[in-house]
Design a protein around this motif. Structure first.
Motif, short mmCIF file in Angstrom:
data_model
loop_
_atom_site.label_atom_id
_atom_site.label_comp_id
_atom_site.label_asym_id
_atom_site.label_seq_id
_atom_site.Cartn_x
_atom_site.Cartn_y
_atom_site.Cartn_z
N VAL A 43 -13.05 -61.69 -47.52
CA VAL A 43 -13.28 -61.99 -49.11
C VAL A 43 -12.07 -61.51 -49.87
O VAL A 43 -11.38 -62.36 -50.52
CB VAL A 43 -14.62 -61.18 -49.69
N GLY A 44 -11.72 -60.38 -49.86
CA GLY A 44 -10.78 -59.79 -50.82
C GLY A 44 -10.85 -58.28 -51.41
O GLY A 44 -11.88 -57.80 -50.74
N ARG A 45 -10.21 -57.92 -52.36
CA ARG A 45 -10.28 -56.91 -52.81
C ARG A 45 -11.47 -56.71 -54.17
O ARG A 45 -10.77 -57.67 -55.09
CB ARG A 45 -9.22 -55.95 -53.20
N VAL A 46 -12.18 -56.06 -54.36
CA VAL A 46 -13.26 -56.28 -55.44
C VAL A 46 -13.48 -54.92 -56.16
O VAL A 46 -13.22 -53.79 -55.44
CB VAL A 46 -14.39 -56.83 -55.05
N ALA A 47 -14.02 -54.78 -57.38
CA ALA A 47 -14.39 -53.81 -58.07
C ALA A 47 -15.56 -54.28 -59.26
O ALA A 47 -15.48 -55.40 -59.49
CB ALA A 47 -13.08 -53.01 -58.85
N TRP A 48 -16.38 -53.59 -59.24
CA TRP A 48 -17.36 -53.45 -60.23
C TRP A 48 -17.18 -52.47 -61.63
O TRP A 48 -16.99 -51.52 -61.31
CB TRP A 48 -18.81 -53.40 -59.67
N MET A 83 -23.53 -61.57 -62.47
CA MET A 83 -22.41 -60.84 -62.67
C MET A 83 -21.14 -61.79 -62.40
O MET A 83 -21.03 -62.35 -61.37
CB MET A 83 -22.29 -59.75 -61.49
N PRO A 84 -20.26 -62.00 -63.47
CA PRO A 84 -19.17 -62.65 -63.39
C PRO A 84 -18.12 -61.90 -62.85
O PRO A 84 -17.96 -60.57 -62.92
CB PRO A 84 -18.91 -62.92 -64.83
N TYR A 85 -17.33 -62.82 -62.09
CA TYR A 85 -16.29 -62.12 -61.15
C TYR A 85 -14.94 -62.72 -61.98
O TYR A 85 -14.79 -63.99 -61.92
CB TYR A 85 -15.98 -62.49 -59.70
N PHE A 86 -13.93 -61.99 -62.40
CA PHE A 86 -12.43 -62.41 -62.76
C PHE A 86 -11.54 -62.11 -61.73
O PHE A 86 -11.39 -61.14 -61.17
CB PHE A 86 -12.31 -62.03 -64.03
N ALA A 87 -10.70 -63.27 -61.35
CA ALA A 87 -9.49 -63.16 -60.57
C ALA A 87 -8.59 -62.42 -61.14
O ALA A 87 -8.39 -62.34 -62.29
CB ALA A 87 -8.92 -64.34 -60.13
N VAL A 88 -7.88 -61.28 -60.45
CA VAL A 88 -6.85 -60.65 -60.88
C VAL A 88 -5.84 -60.46 -59.84
O VAL A 88 -6.05 -60.51 -58.74
CB VAL A 88 -7.28 -59.00 -61.08
N GLN A 107 -21.08 -51.36 -72.18
CA GLN A 107 -21.63 -51.31 -70.81
C GLN A 107 -21.84 -52.60 -70.30
O GLN A 107 -22.89 -52.80 -69.22
CB GLN A 107 -22.92 -50.36 -70.72
N ALA A 108 -21.35 -53.72 -70.84
CA ALA A 108 -21.63 -54.94 -70.25
C ALA A 108 -21.01 -54.95 -68.98
O ALA A 108 -19.78 -54.74 -68.81
CB ALA A 108 -21.09 -56.17 -71.21
N ALA A 109 -21.58 -55.63 -67.69
CA ALA A 109 -21.03 -55.58 -66.50
C ALA A 109 -20.31 -56.60 -66.01
O ALA A 109 -20.74 -57.67 -66.46
CB ALA A 109 -22.00 -55.12 -65.44
N PHE A 110 -19.10 -56.25 -65.27
CA PHE A 110 -18.52 -57.46 -64.85
C PHE A 110 -17.79 -57.00 -63.57
O PHE A 110 -17.68 -55.94 -63.26
CB PHE A 110 -17.43 -58.35 -65.79
#
Length: 259
Positions: free
Chosen positions: A232-237, A200-205, A243-246
């Motif tokens: 860690v911080g605040r995250v969302a999936w 799963m890639p995580y993108f900074a926002v 339906q490609a997950a990130f």
């Protein structure tokens, strides 16, 4: 921490396979402000996703029979052919055999737990990471974290360090070279929301909640609503319309992205 100076095992490239690349590029443009630039008339619709002129990812047409839209993480390999041999001997499979593309070479694999990934040998890679609207972390969700760590250590020499997270043991990954904390780029977590192992890639926002809203407004879905993770911080999936997950992450002020 992810950078743009790539070593063996570093995440070096990232692309998303889509049945409708134009729609997918428009979605990520609306969510992250990315702009699509074609890789050329002979690229089959493949192109670069850029932020402020710097490549942060790419998008291509989904062509594999029976495959689902998904993000693919590419890790740097010094010898793609040797990597294929190691994957096979360690219990993984070769999905796309090593191939040469100009001065670069790549291959795609599936690890023993079923997670798909790729390797790339190239003098180029992502031009922007660890900034807003770019890749900041990659995370392996797998049914057997300990075996997965062993597999990737054999392939890339990755190091891992255990940390306690709510309800699980999380393993932080780092490349073999240099300081372990400075070289961290991702982690391994037990399967939670999906029966299929995956990267799963995580993108900074800048704003996780606003990004989740933008995803829904543009046809995507929220798999895990915005949540705060200690240290860690605040995250969302999330998923895009195919339906490609990130995932997205606003790291805590200490700046260490350990999602």
């Amino acid at each position: 921490m992810l950078g743009t100076e790539f070593h063996t095992g570093s995440p070096v490239w990232l692309d998303v396979a889509s049945p409708d690349p134009d729609r997918t590029a428009a979605f990520y443009g609306a969510v992250f402000g990315w702009r699509f630039t074609s890789a050329g008339p002979d690229a089959g619709g493949y192109g670069y996703l850029q932020k402020d002129g710097a490549t942060v990812a790419a998008v291509g047409r989904l062509t594999e029979q029976g495959a689902r839209p998904a993000w693919m993480t590419y890790f740097r390999a010094d010898d793609v052919q040797a990597a294929a041999g190691t994957v096979t001997s360690a219990g993984g499979t070769v999905r796309v055999a090593p191939m040469t593309m100009g001065e670069a070479s790549m291959a795609q694999f599936t690890d023993p737990q079923g997670a798909q990934f790729a390797v790339l040998r190239s003098g180029q890679g992502l031009q922007r990471t660890s900034q807003d609207d770019s890749l900041v972390w990659v995370e392996l969700h797998t049914g057997d974290p300990e075996s997965a760590v062993g597999f990737y250590h054999r392939l890339f020499g990755w190091r891992s360090a255990e940390m306690k997270a709510p309800g699980m043991t999380y393993r932080v990954l780092s490349i073999a070279a240099g300081d372990q904390q400075e070289g961290s780029f991702g982690g391994v977590a037990p399967l939670q929301d999906s029966p299929q192992a995956r990267w799963m890639p995580y993108f900074a926002v800048a704003d996780v909640d606003a990004t989740a809203t933008a995803v829904q407004d543009n046809g995507g879905t929220v798999l895990m609503p915005p949540s705060d993770l200690p240290d860690v911080g605040r995250v969302a999936w999330l998923t895009d319309p195919t339906q490609a997950a990130f995932a997205v992450l606003k790291p805590n002020p200490r700046g260490t992205a350990q999602a």
